[in-house]
Design a protein around this motif. Structure first.
Motif, PDB file in Angstrom:
ATOM      1  N   SER B 196       0.826  -1.209   0.000  1.00 26.37           N
ATOM      2  CA  SER B 196       0.000   0.000   0.000  1.00 26.37           C
ATOM      3  C   SER B 196       0.858   1.256   0.000  1.00 26.37           C
ATOM      4  N   MET B 198       3.774   1.581  -1.190  1.00 22.51           N
ATOM      5  CA  MET B 198       4.392   1.733  -2.508  1.00 22.51           C
ATOM      6  C   MET B 198       3.367   2.167  -3.547  1.00 22.51           C
ATOM      7  N   GLN B 199       2.119   1.748  -3.387  1.00 24.61           N
ATOM      8  CA  GLN B 199       1.092   2.216  -4.316  1.00 24.61           C
ATOM      9  C   GLN B 199       0.842   3.709  -4.130  1.00 24.61           C
ATOM     10  N   ILE B 200       0.957   4.191  -2.910  1.00 18.09           N
ATOM     11  CA  ILE B 200       0.825   5.630  -2.682  1.00 18.09           C
ATOM     12  C   ILE B 200       1.978   6.365  -3.366  1.00 18.09           C
ATOM     13  N   LEU B 201       3.180   5.815  -3.274  1.00 18.23           N
ATOM     14  CA  LEU B 201       4.315   6.394  -4.008  1.00 18.23           C
ATOM     15  C   LEU B 201       4.046   6.364  -5.507  1.00 18.23           C
ATOM     16  N   SER B 202       3.483   5.260  -5.973  1.00 20.35           N
ATOM     17  CA  SER B 202       3.181   5.125  -7.392  1.00 20.35           C
ATOM     18  C   SER B 202       2.187   6.195  -7.848  1.00 20.35           C
TER      19      SER B 202
END
Lengths: 210, 210
Positions: B196, B198-202
């Motif tokens: 999650s 990393m998805q926010i970073l994405s």
DNA sequence: TCTTGTGAAGTGTTTCACAGCT
DNA sequence: AGCTGTGAAACACTTCACAAGA
């Protein structure tokens, strides 16, 4: 186009929604209501509708949200329409645990590089990768298309690891070292500090203890 | 006494303040201004003063905050006046990395127990501990005074691990498994979901990519 | 009739700005 | 003169409640 501003708190919930909706897809559920998503994700229906409304008008009144199309729109909003490539900097126990962590691949991430400052480790096997030297970072980042850097070095090396990543063109960093990274604007850092999380738990615990 | 309500957002920042003030103490700085704390912690002076004011009137007008006394008050507010005992449930790579993680001891935590469901692992060495069986959890939690449970099991075992912890009397849980834990009121769960994050970073990355 | 999408109201958090102490 | 502590203002986020559409 959609230069609309999505609140950070909404962005923080989207990965949770995506996870439960993918789960529902695996269960062959074709449609979900905001109430069903809320139930699974641990929030409320109004919150889900408001959050999803920032991405677009994704639902059908009277029916709910089509699961396949919802996954598509949410993945796109999160920039996850294609896999993201991850580099791990600092190949100690934590770095090694993360490289091997199954929960990345199925959620759209591939670990494509592992770096360590210790020249003894450089060239040794890390799963199906070889540990790279920090000196080769620019080249490796470019060649393997690294999107996100994960810092699992000791605290004292984290700032320099971050600077090397940024010099190499990485603008998204997940930092496990318990220090605040000083970075220029345009670079996004997410901090994961385990001791801080546990101190927050300790705070709540001490309230219970009176 | 101080049944005053500290905002959750303030609680979340206190561990960061505590960390930088302890750092300043190590540098033999006797007093810090709110501006200095803000600088080191990555926020602003008004925020620091407001946050600290929830704990009490800790500063001296015209001078700043006495470092020793500030550490004392913040530690107490976070329930960290004594060490907290941690149990790790799920002794795979991540659990093993956390048990060995240096950043716990110096921030007030001791890992006092390690559990695994695999009977092959039970009884084997984990640093200076032995891996315990999940069946002995109540006893071990009681005998060693476990305050906080850390779940590093596979996702499918996390809920049952949480239930065993709660039955054993643990009310504070740090969960690394990518599932939402269903717990009764009075139990505090903090979720650490790497995918999650990393998805926010994405998400932010995809904004840069236009 | 059912469920979304969304203005408006309600609640929580941050920032401002200055009185109050040292 | 300098820096804290804090009401008040500004801003952000969540929840409500209902019109609109299927």
């Amino acid at each position: 186009m959609s230069a609309n501003q999505i609140p950070e708190s909404t962005v923080a919930r989207l990965p949770g929604y995506l996870r439960v909706v993918i789960y529902a897809q695996a269960l062959r559920m074709p449609v979900l209501s905001s109430a069903a998503i809320a139930e699974m994700a641990g929030t409320n229906a109004a919150q889900v509708r408001k959050d999803l409304s920032y991405i677009g008008e994704l639902g059908t009144r009277g029916a709910g949200y089509d699961v396949d199309s919802l996954i598509d729109h949410m993945s796109r909003a999160l920039g996850m329409s294609h896999h993201r490539n991850v580099a791990i900097v600092g190949y100690g126990r934590l770095g090694s645990a993360l490289r091997n962590y199954g929960g990345f691949m199925d959620r759209g991430f591939s670990v494509v590089a592992v770096f360590d400052a210790d020249e003894e480790k450089v060239g040794t096997e890390a799963g199906d990768l070889l540990v790279s030297s920090l000196d080769d970072m620019s080249e490796v980042v470019r060649d393997r298309g690294v999107d996100i850097g994960v810092i699992t070095t000791p605290a004292e090396n984290a700032q320099s690891a971050a600077e090397k990543l940024i010099e190499s063109g990485v603008t998204s960093i997940l930092n496990f070292a318990p220090v605040r990274l000083e970075v220029s604007k345009g670079v996004t850092v997410k901090q994961v500090d385990l001791a801080s999380e546990m101190q927050i738990l300790s705070f709540h615990l001490s309230r219970l203890e009176e």
